[in-house]
Design an enzyme around this catalytic site. Structure first.
Site, PDB file in Angstrom:
ATOM      1  N   HIS A 213     -55.245  -5.171 -39.503  1.00  0.00           N
ATOM      2  CA  HIS A 213     -55.066  -3.760 -38.606  1.00  0.00           C
ATOM      3  C   HIS A 213     -56.385  -3.030 -39.063  1.00  0.00           C
ATOM      4  O   HIS A 213     -57.176  -3.277 -39.970  1.00  0.00           O
ATOM      5  CB  HIS A 213     -54.029  -2.999 -39.071  1.00  0.00           C
ATOM      6  CG  HIS A 213     -54.005  -2.382 -40.419  1.00  0.00           C
ATOM      7  ND1 HIS A 213     -53.764  -2.983 -41.560  1.00  0.00           N
ATOM      8  CD2 HIS A 213     -54.294  -1.155 -40.937  1.00  0.00           C
ATOM      9  CE1 HIS A 213     -54.007  -2.474 -42.674  1.00  0.00           C
ATOM     10  NE2 HIS A 213     -54.347  -1.121 -41.868  1.00  0.00           N
ATOM     11  N   ASP A 215     -57.496   1.277 -39.158  1.00  0.00           N
ATOM     12  CA  ASP A 215     -56.957   2.326 -39.342  1.00  0.00           C
ATOM     13  C   ASP A 215     -57.046   3.607 -38.560  1.00  0.00           C
ATOM     14  O   ASP A 215     -58.356   3.324 -37.748  1.00  0.00           O
ATOM     15  CB  ASP A 215     -57.228   3.031 -40.899  1.00  0.00           C
ATOM     16  CG  ASP A 215     -56.904   2.372 -42.111  1.00  0.00           C
ATOM     17  OD1 ASP A 215     -55.900   1.369 -41.748  1.00  0.00           O
ATOM     18  OD2 ASP A 215     -57.172   2.690 -43.169  1.00  0.00           O
ATOM     19  N   HIS A 269     -58.782  -4.624 -41.766  1.00  0.00           N
ATOM     20  CA  HIS A 269     -58.235  -5.261 -43.132  1.00  0.00           C
ATOM     21  C   HIS A 269     -56.907  -5.824 -43.186  1.00  0.00           C
ATOM     22  O   HIS A 269     -56.051  -5.441 -42.168  1.00  0.00           O
ATOM     23  CB  HIS A 269     -58.809  -4.144 -44.074  1.00  0.00           C
ATOM     24  CG  HIS A 269     -58.182  -2.622 -43.831  1.00  0.00           C
ATOM     25  ND1 HIS A 269     -58.602  -2.088 -42.642  1.00  0.00           N
ATOM     26  CD2 HIS A 269     -57.145  -2.019 -44.367  1.00  0.00           C
ATOM     27  CE1 HIS A 269     -57.885  -0.793 -42.542  1.00  0.00           C
ATOM     28  NE2 HIS A 269     -57.120  -0.867 -43.454  1.00  0.00           N
ATOM     29  N   ARG A 279     -47.559  -5.073 -56.462  1.00  0.00           N
ATOM     30  CA  ARG A 279     -48.923  -4.489 -56.269  1.00  0.00           C
ATOM     31  C   ARG A 279     -48.636  -2.770 -55.773  1.00  0.00           C
ATOM     32  O   ARG A 279     -47.820  -2.766 -55.193  1.00  0.00           O
ATOM     33  CB  ARG A 279     -49.814  -5.116 -55.366  1.00  0.00           C
ATOM     34  CG  ARG A 279     -51.179  -4.252 -54.842  1.00  0.00           C
ATOM     35  CD  ARG A 279     -51.912  -5.131 -54.037  1.00  0.00           C
ATOM     36  NE  ARG A 279     -53.466  -4.269 -53.857  1.00  0.00           N
ATOM     37  CZ  ARG A 279     -53.664  -3.542 -52.717  1.00  0.00           C
ATOM     38  NH1 ARG A 279     -52.618  -3.188 -51.832  1.00  0.00           N
ATOM     39  NH2 ARG A 279     -54.840  -3.037 -52.684  1.00  0.00           N
TER      40      ARG A 279
HETATM   41  O1  LIG Z   1     -52.742  -0.927 -49.767  1.00  0.00           O
HETATM   42  C1  LIG Z   1     -53.919  -1.257 -49.449  1.00  0.00           C
HETATM   43  O2  LIG Z   1     -54.651  -1.728 -50.210  1.00  0.00           O
HETATM   44  C2  LIG Z   1     -54.178  -0.723 -48.040  1.00  0.00           C
HETATM   45  C3  LIG Z   1     -53.077  -0.138 -47.335  1.00  0.00           C
HETATM   46  C4  LIG Z   1     -53.626  -0.098 -45.813  1.00  0.00           C
HETATM   47  O3  LIG Z   1     -54.350  -0.428 -45.121  1.00  0.00           O
HETATM   48  C5  LIG Z   1     -53.255   0.919 -45.064  1.00  0.00           C
HETATM   49  O4  LIG Z   1     -52.255   1.782 -45.228  1.00  0.00           O
HETATM   50  O5  LIG Z   1     -53.548   1.271 -43.985  1.00  0.00           O
HETATM   51 FE   LIG Z   2     -55.334   0.187 -43.348  1.00  0.00          FE
END
Ligand SMILES: O=C(O)CCC(=O)C(=O)O
Ligand SMILES: [Fe+2]
Length: 333
Positions: A213, A215, A269, A279
């Site tokens: 996605h 952001d 990403h 994680r």
């Molecule tokens: O947890 C992560 O490393 C990325 C989270 C992410 O991409 C998001 O919340 O948009």
């Molecule tokens: Fe993200």
């Protein structure tokens, strides 16, 4: 970090397969020294150079931030506290965190029922969503462990505001955009933090921690633990963003891509699921004011409110975000 046992009652039911190994390995990852370094650009906050910052935003849309001034004790304290919150039972999290701090699991836009029906679309993640401006108003209806979590979040939010503002101003300088006219594009009152736990997943090749996605934010500032799994798309390849202790990862979001008239890249990403380790990550997102009109030659004028409403409509109708393509002047939708 000590090894610990997974508290299965804290996992959403769908994340509790019978064959899950009960011993989560939360010990440190193998030494990073032997791994090749990733090539993510490095930005030194104490020596913030608009041109160099802009280069990273053009080439990658993401960079690693060093010398950011967020105390290590705050970073580690906050993540320990987040772990404690995630370790509460699923029922407690679901029942006690509704508003303004909300608990969610899998994809927030999908209901638990639709998630259960289509396991392939499940994001193997749970999270707390924290709108920063509402934090001081919060009453103590939550578990007592929440009180110090809240005060650390407030402190962390202030640091994120400081970093976001300074980087945004440097970006405006690089883009030769007038600070007076554009400073209102970044509205700190819109900022929120998401704390995530990606539970270990016995079938990590079949599901995503978080699907690919971009952001919607202006920028996102991420603090991740040492497990790894975040990948960014660069020249059509996925690049693993290695966890580097004490550093933050900053990525450009859709709003900054539009404000910069596509000079900067809202980077795609995703997060890989992990078979043996949980994680944790903490993300700060900041947006333009809801009604601020974003003007640029490649996009029709739009407000973040309109953008967000369109994203919601698309996700409901198709299960996926279309995003900025909807607002292009040459939009073919
Ligand atoms: O947890 C992560 O490393 C990325 C989270 C992410 O991409 C998001 O919340 O948009
Ligand atoms: Fe993200």
């Amino acid at each position: 970090m000590p090894s610990s046992t997974v508290n299965l009652s804290s996992y959403p039911p769908l994340f509790r397969p019978p064959n899950l190994t009960h011993q989560a390995q939360t010990t440190s990852a193998p030494s990073m020294a032997a791994d090749p370094p990733d090539l993510l650009p490095l930005v030194d906050f104490q020596d913030l150079q608009p041109k160099q910052l802009g280069q990273a935003c053009r080439d990658w849309g993401v960079f690693r931030l060093i010398n950011h001034g967020v105390p290590g004790t705050l970073l580690s304290g906050l993540s320990e506290q987040a772990m404690e919150m995630f370790n509460l039972s699923f029922e407690t999290k679901k029942d006690q965190f509704t508003d303004p701090i909300t608990y969610f699991w899998s994809t927030p836009a999908l209901t638990a029922q639709s998630v259960a029906q289509s396991v392939r679309n499940v994001n193997w993640v749970e999270g707390f969503n924290v709108p920063l401006c509402q934090l001081p108003l919060l009453q103590t209806q939550h578990p007592s462990s929440f009180t110090s979590f809240r005060s650390r979040l407030e402190e962390y939010g202030k640091h994120m505001g400081r970093l976001g503002r300074a980087m945004f101003e440097a970006m405006l300088e690089d883009l030769k955009l007038d600070k007076e006219n554009y400073s209102s594009y970044l509205a700190e009152s819109t900022a929120f933090i998401r704390a995530y736990r990606y539970p270990q997943c016995s079938d990590a090749t079949r599901v995503s921690g978080m699907d690919a996605h971009t952001d919607s934010s202006i920028m996102t500032i991420l603090s991740q633990d040492d497990v790894g799994g975040l990948q960014v798309c660069r020249d059509n390849c996925w690049v693993h963003v290695k966890p580097v202790p004490g550093t933050l990862v900053v990525n450009i979001g859709d709003m900054m891509q539009a404000i910069s008239n596509e000079e900067y890249k809202s980077v795609m990403h995703r997060v890989k699921a992990n078979q043996v380790k949980e994680r944790f990550s903490i993300c700060y997102f900041v947006f333009p004011g809801e009604d601020t009109v974003i003007q640029s030659s490649r996009y029709m004028p739009f407000t973040y409110k309109q953008f967000q409403a369109q994203v919601q409509r698309d996700v409901k109708a198709t299960g996926a975000k279309v995003g900025l393509a909807r607002f292009k002047r040459d939009c073919s939708f």
